[in-house]
Design a protein around this motif. Sequence first.
Motif, short mmCIF file in Angstrom:
data_model
loop_
_atom_site.label_atom_id
_atom_site.label_comp_id
_atom_site.label_asym_id
_atom_site.label_seq_id
_atom_site.Cartn_x
_atom_site.Cartn_y
_atom_site.Cartn_z
N ARG A 166 20.84 19.93 -3.23
CA ARG A 166 21.86 18.85 -3.18
C ARG A 166 22.87 18.71 -2.56
O ARG A 166 23.02 17.86 -1.86
CB ARG A 166 22.61 19.13 -4.72
CG ARG A 166 23.28 17.99 -5.17
CD ARG A 166 24.38 18.15 -6.27
NE ARG A 166 25.36 19.10 -5.63
CZ ARG A 166 26.39 19.53 -6.58
NH1 ARG A 166 26.83 19.27 -7.80
NH2 ARG A 166 27.05 20.44 -5.78
N GLU A 179 26.41 3.49 -10.76
CA GLU A 179 25.48 4.66 -9.94
C GLU A 179 26.32 5.16 -8.82
O GLU A 179 27.36 4.84 -8.37
CB GLU A 179 24.35 3.86 -9.32
CG GLU A 179 24.68 2.92 -8.09
CD GLU A 179 23.23 2.55 -7.51
OE1 GLU A 179 22.14 3.10 -7.64
OE2 GLU A 179 23.42 1.55 -6.81
N GLU A 212 21.03 6.45 -4.65
CA GLU A 212 19.86 6.47 -5.64
C GLU A 212 18.77 7.27 -5.10
O GLU A 212 18.06 7.91 -5.91
CB GLU A 212 19.47 4.96 -5.93
CG GLU A 212 18.47 4.96 -6.89
CD GLU A 212 18.76 5.31 -8.25
OE1 GLU A 212 17.84 5.67 -9.07
OE2 GLU A 212 19.80 5.33 -8.54
N ARG A 214 19.37 10.75 -5.43
CA ARG A 214 19.24 11.41 -7.02
C ARG A 214 17.77 11.50 -7.35
O ARG A 214 17.25 12.44 -7.96
CB ARG A 214 19.99 10.37 -7.92
CG ARG A 214 20.11 10.70 -9.38
CD ARG A 214 20.95 10.03 -10.21
NE ARG A 214 20.51 8.58 -10.15
CZ ARG A 214 21.15 7.46 -10.81
NH1 ARG A 214 22.35 7.73 -11.62
NH2 ARG A 214 20.39 6.41 -10.94
N GLU A 215 17.18 10.47 -6.82
CA GLU A 215 15.42 10.52 -7.40
C GLU A 215 14.97 11.82 -6.55
O GLU A 215 14.33 12.35 -7.00
CB GLU A 215 14.75 9.24 -6.93
CG GLU A 215 15.33 8.03 -7.50
CD GLU A 215 14.62 6.84 -7.04
OE1 GLU A 215 13.69 6.95 -5.87
OE2 GLU A 215 14.64 5.88 -7.86
#
Length: 537
Positions: free
Chosen positions: A44, A163, A190, A193-194
């Motif tokens: 991350r 989001e 996004e 995150r995916e």
Amino acid sequence: MGTTVRRGLTFWRRSIQARVVASTLVLSAVVVSVVGWFLLQQTRDGLLENRVDAVVAEADNESAEALERLVAVPGTETDASTQASELAIPIIARGQTRGFDVVLGGPDSSETGLAAGGSVYTPGLDTSSVPRSLLDHFAASSDTAWTYAPIRTVAEDGSVASEPGIVVGSQVRLPSDGRARTLYFLFPLEEERETLALVTRALLTAGGLLLVLVAGMTWLVTRQVVTPIRAARRVAERLAAGRLQERVRVSGEDDLARLALSFNQMASNLQRQIRQLEELSRVQRRFVSDVSHELRTPLTTVRMAGDVLFDARADFDPVTARAAELLQTELDRFETLLVDLLEISRFDAGAAVLELDDVNLVDVAHRVVERNRPLAEQRGVSLVVRAPARPCLAEADVRRVERIVRNLVTNAIDHAGPPERGRSRVVVHVAGDDHAAAIAVRDYGVGLAPGESALVFNRFWRADPARARTSGGTGLGLSISLEDTHLHGGWLQAWGRPDEGAQFRVTLPRRAGTPLRQSPLPLVPADARERLAGATS
């Protein structure tokens, strides 16, 4: 449900393989979780760091291009709102094609907020997506800044979607009015995150498969160790059951095979020693039985001669008369000893049997006390029976029960306290309940030292070897009483304290073959110091 839980707990306690597998699985799960969490954090942080670098560079490029366009604007342009729209609209159009949103704040947006007016932004964007911290930053500084913030959009039906994203701010100055305005670029996360969700699913799948693999490997490894141990346990159980020829199968040359070989050698040595002990025990029992039987004939002859001498003692001189009396007494004791030895030999040979009948222990206690009262009076001992008025029945062999009580009473008379101290008293207690019946014989003599209550039933054992047997005992009475009690499936227990006396308690089941759970009489008498101290405390 309760039965299932009990079976599970029993399996857990008895299966070392299950405990090892479970412990390994738990530890592996902890390690996999820690490593997985660390990898997710690193992934991350790496994704966000790369994304921040990319969006800041892209925002700088857009800001630089906007400044170039402002430089090319003619100096005659004086409408600030028109100039701001012409600046923001191309950037908004590129942002819609490249996946980011744009907000161009008004000249006073730091104080009044973006929604107060004068702002140009991507259609459908909620201007509150720009955090207040970023607005406050540009109120004090003109340096480019960025922060994480949720990006909210408003759909045509009025619903709001949110989001995670990154907001980058950069200031430009319009030539028309010379006032600074801030461009805010809102980049969604996004894709990151995916990507992180994909990595998380991959780690969970790999961790689950790894745990299954570890559990299977642990089960196989422990099975290789536990299987020989279980085989040795089964052989040990069969050895304990008397099947002394059983052995553990030996395969291989590893440590477990050497353990099995040592176990078999131990079993062979035990078998040989047990056989030797059995043979010695058989010879001993045979010797005692043969000697006891062979002594009966000469004893009968000596008894007849002794009776003649005893009956004619009045015609003898005092010394000879006394010798005849002593001879008669010792012949009685010798005959009792032979009877006891024969009884012991029957117990050792397993030939003793019960003749069961309903026996009233109250009557037994009274009969035994009356028969031993002359001996008690000779010693200056008083005999007392404390029994209920109703019968106290037990399914037992009346001859053996009377022998048990007689041995206990005569033993108590032998060890009763001296009359001058007021302790020459023996009390016989009788009680019963729905499951058991009991007789307790209490004396107030010298008592028993700690540890002697377990030795008092040994053959020929004496607490004081120098003490004479005034009742003509043989030293086998309590041993025979213990064997008689065990033959009934009962208990014979002793309690004693130095200078407090002793109490012997025999407990028999009301029905033969019924296991005993408790006795209707306490083993520690109510007048003992420890009971009195417990009552006062």
